[in-house]
Scaffold this motif. Structure first.
Motif, short mmCIF file in Angstrom:
data_model
loop_
_atom_site.label_atom_id
_atom_site.label_comp_id
_atom_site.label_asym_id
_atom_site.label_seq_id
_atom_site.Cartn_x
_atom_site.Cartn_y
_atom_site.Cartn_z
N ARG A 1 -45.66 -18.34 19.12
CA ARG A 1 -44.49 -17.61 18.65
C ARG A 1 -43.37 -18.86 18.28
NH1 ARG A 1 -40.90 -12.70 21.26
NH2 ARG A 1 -39.40 -12.39 19.47
N PHE A 2 -43.39 -18.98 17.19
CA PHE A 2 -42.11 -20.03 16.60
C PHE A 2 -40.81 -19.12 16.46
CE2 PHE A 2 -46.29 -21.77 15.19
CZ PHE A 2 -46.24 -23.21 15.43
N ILE A 3 -39.81 -19.78 17.46
CA ILE A 3 -38.51 -19.29 17.31
C ILE A 3 -37.65 -20.33 17.18
CG2 ILE A 3 -36.73 -18.00 18.66
CD1 ILE A 3 -39.28 -16.85 20.15
N ALA A 4 -36.78 -20.34 16.10
CA ALA A 4 -35.78 -21.36 16.00
C ALA A 4 -34.64 -20.64 15.68
CB ALA A 4 -36.26 -22.29 14.75
N HIS A 5 -33.42 -21.35 16.50
CA HIS A 5 -32.07 -21.00 16.26
C HIS A 5 -31.72 -22.38 15.38
CE1 HIS A 5 -30.79 -18.03 19.57
NE2 HIS A 5 -31.99 -17.39 18.89
N GLN A 6 -30.69 -21.93 14.44
CA GLN A 6 -30.20 -22.96 13.40
C GLN A 6 -31.42 -23.01 12.54
OE1 GLN A 6 -27.20 -23.79 13.53
NE2 GLN A 6 -26.78 -23.30 15.67
N ALA B 1 -33.15 -15.58 25.80
CA ALA B 1 -32.82 -14.43 24.97
C ALA B 1 -33.95 -13.59 24.10
CB ALA B 1 -32.10 -15.38 23.61
N TYR B 2 -35.07 -14.22 24.15
CA TYR B 2 -36.15 -13.32 23.54
C TYR B 2 -37.17 -12.56 24.85
CZ TYR B 2 -34.75 -15.10 19.33
OH TYR B 2 -33.95 -15.21 18.11
N GLY B 3 -36.71 -12.96 25.96
CA GLY B 3 -37.48 -12.26 26.82
C GLY B 3 -39.03 -13.01 27.12
N LEU B 4 -39.14 -14.21 27.01
CA LEU B 4 -40.59 -14.88 26.83
C LEU B 4 -40.65 -15.19 28.35
CD1 LEU B 4 -39.84 -17.55 24.14
CD2 LEU B 4 -40.92 -15.28 23.87
N ASP B 5 -42.12 -15.26 28.88
CA ASP B 5 -42.66 -15.25 30.19
C ASP B 5 -41.88 -16.53 31.02
OD1 ASP B 5 -44.23 -13.34 29.42
OD2 ASP B 5 -45.87 -14.37 28.95
N TRP C 1 -48.82 -21.66 32.56
CA TRP C 1 -47.92 -21.69 31.64
C TRP C 1 -48.11 -21.79 30.23
CZ3 TRP C 1 -45.12 -26.22 34.57
CH2 TRP C 1 -44.78 -25.96 35.96
N LEU C 2 -49.16 -22.54 30.00
CA LEU C 2 -49.86 -22.78 28.70
C LEU C 2 -50.29 -21.42 28.17
CD1 LEU C 2 -51.75 -26.08 29.09
CD2 LEU C 2 -49.84 -25.89 27.73
N LYS C 3 -50.65 -20.53 28.90
CA LYS C 3 -51.02 -19.09 28.50
C LYS C 3 -50.29 -17.99 28.14
CE LYS C 3 -55.48 -20.50 30.98
NZ LYS C 3 -56.49 -20.13 32.24
N SER C 4 -49.16 -18.56 28.71
CA SER C 4 -47.81 -17.58 28.65
C SER C 4 -47.15 -17.47 27.17
CB SER C 4 -46.89 -17.99 29.45
OG SER C 4 -46.17 -19.06 29.25
N SER C 5 -46.17 -16.53 27.14
CA SER C 5 -45.45 -16.55 25.84
C SER C 5 -44.36 -17.67 25.62
CB SER C 5 -44.83 -15.23 25.69
OG SER C 5 -43.82 -15.13 26.59
N TYR C 6 -44.32 -18.60 26.91
CA TYR C 6 -43.51 -19.74 26.86
C TYR C 6 -44.31 -21.07 27.32
CZ TYR C 6 -38.95 -22.26 27.64
OH TYR C 6 -37.88 -23.14 27.69
N PRO C 7 -44.77 -21.39 26.52
CA PRO C 7 -45.79 -22.59 26.92
C PRO C 7 -45.07 -23.74 26.92
CG PRO C 7 -46.17 -22.13 24.51
CD PRO C 7 -45.67 -20.84 25.42
N ALA C 8 -43.77 -23.79 26.38
CA ALA C 8 -42.60 -24.80 26.22
C ALA C 8 -42.52 -25.31 27.87
CB ALA C 8 -41.43 -24.84 25.83
#
Length: 895
Positions: free
Chosen positions: A151-156, A434-438, A449-456
């Motif tokens: 899920r690509f989320i970018a502010h700015q 802000a986006y409720g990522l795992d 973590w790699l399998k979550s919605s927040y792999p970062a």
């Protein structure tokens, strides 16, 4: 033999899709496509007016660069490499028609062996071509291709920036334009050698008593083979260590070393930033060598539980360091910054009494000369990895590229003593929130973590710290800025915070700054206009040179900037829309906000064991183009008054004076409460190593008449070393009893803390026996504090004004400006003056002070960095002045 041939001339370029055969000369290499097009008249200057819009098409094209060069002379057994220090960004490189490199990361250096690909010497020129594909278009394609797995989320601006390893700010930020560049952004050269020293570095530990340093010296030689390597350490030209070692089959050599009583590297204000020369030489007929200037220091990030949560501050060479400084963005949209310019920037930072610069994660890993300047001047560097305000992907090819990037830059920067901490990113955990990522802090399995919605999280809490430990063991690492050990990133009790309760989010009054601190505030700020002549350089149409014009708005990228800036201006000042007056007021807002924050948060440095705030870094030091932003120094290196407000707040011994905050904008509030409140506090903050005796004077001066309205307070004070000394918690002298009202009673066991001010209820003045408040009889006053040393030398001053300033009258200030030397001006006034600003010149010519208050009986002497001439050559303004900038005073034009 070792020869280097720079490829910086003879370059031409064209639109790759243009088959007309027309090649245009490149303006400079290194450089960028936009400057090359501007040089050839293909686009106007993107920094002027709305020309940026006429240049955005450039980012959607592919561009080809070409040059020719003769084959270098070679000897039997020698190797010739083509070295690319920086290609921007998606580059296909061909030599004599054969592809030799595919590059996809702006931050990686590439080295290609071209020995067998060169034409024989004297048989004609070699043709080097580099095709740069559109990073903007490829980024959009990758988002579509990878949408099923991330899920690509970018502010700015746009999501397409996330999968491209390139300076993210070029897609546009809330202070910068959309100018997505391409080209040869760092040098290219031909390197011919029989052997070479690739790198020389060290790993060492300074002993706890600082009496010794020991560790290992390393060198990497090529080609990888066993050879004898000589290591040396020299101080001021004198050899202090010398040994020989034999490299292994991979080409790495090492030797143990130790020094007794080493000269240590200290941050500015705490000692000399001493450095040694580290050398590695291949012992052969040619004595091929590589040297670096290095420094030894004992560096710790102190995160210990205390009564306020968990501390966050740095300890260097056993000294607790309060970090006062600024965040740094790239100094140019086109990255055209010379080593001399970098040094001027860091000198300006140091002149401002700042000792830390944070290299923000949306920019670049800066040039070596940036860090060398910090090493030389004693500026601590907080370095973010280059990711910002995003949900960073973690698919295999992205991770592989990021790993190359991290290793390349850690190896390049690891010997700089100024680089004190690496952080994983800028504000990416705020995206997670802000986006409720795992995010389950208790889960310590990186593969999950790699399998979550927040792999970062895998990148910041596993990949990067592991790479750092391999390449630079023991270096300080922080997963993000801000980051709070699994708590909310806004939690003020742990980690660092970005305090945007002022300006962003709730738009809190900056007078509430004492309640908005954290354990380390790594971002906060206030927008202000730049120098008036800077404005006129970016908005050239005189008919558009007014606040709110379409061109002025175009050069302010802050979201909802007019609402926010006008809120702060109108709450505090009577707004004048003349450009010069409006510019001055925005700068006063910024300077006042920074004065409140730096002084009150530095106050919370307290003492050993009570380091409630370990540092304050303003957003931001600089700009990447001429613009309206949070910068305290504009694009042309002209400091705003906010720069000087920081300088005064960070003097080694700084006095602070404050009154309780009473909001005046809330419904049904009694606005006379603040006018009549007689409570005030005085403290002295020090970064000096020893306690010292000072004299404190506090005056209470009528704003209306300029006369003292109460007896001056004079005290001898022993100032605590490297901490805060609370001096006065009191009411104004009994001579002002007509202003008395019910006192606020402290609720804590300590002296009354302004952190608690917002929790107090408004006291009531309307009681029997208390005279009714009258504007006619009320005489508002400033509280002026000054601290001098034992010899009478001035150390610091501070002035507290009653808020809001718009309620005050400013007639007849009686200001006098007098030239008292070739480079000095003396400013005096008969009545208190707010925000006196002398106009300045471009290119870092900072004054000794500016944007200051003038108090009756207290002359202000300002030193210029050039000869002044006649007083009529100067122009100035202050709050309420009739001769505002640009009306009756001659302007200094920008060259």
């Amino acid at each position: 033999m070792e020869e280097i041939q720079q490829l910086d001339t003879g370059w031409t370029f064209k639109d790759t899709a243009d088959n007309s055969g027309e090649w245009l000369p490149a303006a400079n290499v290194p450089g960028s496509i936009h400057k090359d097009l501007e040089h050839n008249g293909q686009i106007p200057d993107p920094f002027v007016n709305m020309n940026e819009l006429n240049a955005r098409w450039v980012a959607e094209r592919s561009w080809t660069y070409r040059t020719c060069f003769a084959s270098p002379p070679t000897e039997v057994g020698s190797v010739t490499d083509l070295v690319f220090k920086g290609l921007d960004t998606l580059a296909t490189v061909s030599l004599n028609g054969a592809k030799i490199l595919e590059a996809d990361n702006m931050f990686v250096e590439y080295r290609v062996n071209i020995t067998e690909k060169l034409k024989p010497e004297h048989s004609g020129a070699n043709v080097l071509e580099i095709n740069f594909a559109s990073a903007m278009l490829r980024g959009r394609e990758l988002v579509k291709e990878r949408a099923h797995e991330h899920r690509f989320i970018a502010h700015q601006t746009e999501q397409g920036r996330l999968p491209i390893r390139k300076a993210q700010y070029q897609w546009g930020w809330d202070w910068g334009p959309i100018l997505v560049t391409a080209g040869i952004w760092r040098p290219i050269y031909i390197h011919t050698y029989a052997s070479r020293v690739d790198d020389v570095w060290f790993q060492a530990q300074v002993s706890e008593d600082l009496g010794s340093v020991c560790g290992k010296l390393f060198a990497q030689v090529s080609p990888g083979r066993a050879c004898k390597v000589r290591f040396t350490l020299a101080k001021d030209g004198q050899l202090v260590f010398d040994c020989e070692s034999v490299s292994d089959e991979s080409g790495q050599a090492s030797c143990a070393f130790s020094l007794q009583d080493p000269a240590l590297w200290y941050p500015a204000g705490f000692g000399k930033p001493e450095r040694y020369e580290l050398g590695a030489t291949i012992v052969s007929d040619h004595h091929i060598s590589k040297t670096k200037l290095i420094g030894f220091r004992r560096a710790e990030l102190i995160q210990e539980s205390d009564r306020s949560g968990m501390s966050f501050y740095f300890r260097i060479n056993n000294i607790d360091i309060f970090c006062g400084g600024a965040c740094w963005i790239p100094a140019d949209s086109f990255l055209a910054v010379t080593p001399e310019r970098y040094r001027e920037w860091m000198q300006l930072l140091k002149k401002g009494n700042q000792n830390m610069v944070r290299v923000w994660g949306g920019g670049i890993y800066e040039d070596d000369s940036f860090y060398e300047a910090c090493d030389e001047l004693g500026i601590l560097v907080w370095q973010d990895f280059c990711m910002a305000c995003q949900s960073t992907p973690a698919y295999d090819s992205f991770l592989a590229s990021l790993e190359k990037e991290a290793r390349c830059n850690i190896r390049r920067l690891r010997t700089h003593p100024s680089l004190i901490i690496w952080a994983g990113n800028n504000e990416d955990y705020e995206i997670q929130e802000a986006y409720g990522l795992d995010y389950d802090y208790a889960d310590k399995d990186p593969q999950s973590w790699l399998k979550s919605s927040y792999p970062a999280r895998y990148v910041y809490e596993h990949l990067l710290p592991n790479i750092l430990e391999q390449e630079d063991p023991g270096v300080i690492y922080h997963p993000s800025s801000p980051w709070s050990h699994g708590k909310k990133t806004t939690d003020p009790t742990v980690g660092d915070i970005h305090q945007w309760g002022i300006w962003h989010r709730e738009l809190k009054p900056y007078q509430e700054a004492p309640t908005l601190s954290g354990r380390f505030v790594s971002e906060f700020g206030m927008v202000a206009y730049p120098h008036v002549e800077t404005i006129k350089s970016m908005v050239t149409d005189p008919g558009q040179q007014y606040p709110g014009s379409i061109l002025m708005d175009f050069h302010n990228r802050a979201i909802d900037h007019e609402r926010k800036l006008l809120t702060y201006m109108s709450e505090n000042f009577s707004v004048d829309y003349n450009l010069e007056s409006f510019t001055h007021l925005t700068q006063l807002v910024q300077a006042d906000a920074l004065a409140h924050t730096y002084r009150s948060w530095r106050r919370q440095w307290r003492s050993a064991g009570r380091r409630e705030c370990g540092g304050v870094l303003v957003w931001q030091l600089n700009d990447c183009w001429p613009t309206i932003s949070w910068a305290v120094v504009d694009y042309y290196m002209v400091p705003k008054p906010g720069y000087y407000a920081i300088r005064r707040a960070l003097t080694p011994v700084a006095v602070g004076v404050a009154r309780p905050f009473h909001p005046w904008t809330h419904g049904h509030v009694d606005p006379t409460i603040a006018l009549a409140d007689r409570k005030y506090e005085v403290w002295i903050a020090s970064t000096e190593a020893r306690a010292r005796e000072v004299e404190l004077q506090v005056r209470f001066i009528s704003i209306r008449t300029g006369k003292d309205v109460a007896k001056k307070i004079v005290r001898r004070v022993t100032v605590l070393a490297n901490g805060t000394t609370e001096v006065i918690t009191d009411d104004v002298d009994v001579a002002m009893q007509e202003l008395a009202h019910d006192k606020i009673v402290p609720e804590s066991e300590d002296t009354w803390d302004l952190n608690q001010a917002s929790d107090f209820k408004f006291p009531s003045r309307h009681k029997r026996g208390v005279p009714p408040f009258s504007l006619e009889t009320h005489d508002p006053y400033i509280i002026f504090a000054r601290v001098t040393d034992e010899a009478g030398g001035l150390l610091s001053t501070d002035t507290s004004w009653p808020d809001p300033l718009k309620y005050l009258s400013w007639e007849g200030r009686g200001v006098q400006v007098e030239v008292v030397g070739e480079q000095e001006v003396k400013v005096t006034a008969q009545k208190p003056v707010k925000g006196f600003v002398l106009q300045e010149v471009r290119d870092g010519a900072a004054l000794s002070d500016n944007g200051f208050d003038v108090v009756p009986g207290e002359a202000q002497v300002v030193r210029f960095e050039r000869a002044i001439g006649d007083v009529n050559d100067l122009r100035w303004t202050f709050l309420g002045a009739e001769n505002t900038l640009g009306r009756t005073r001659r302007r200094y034009e920008l060259p």
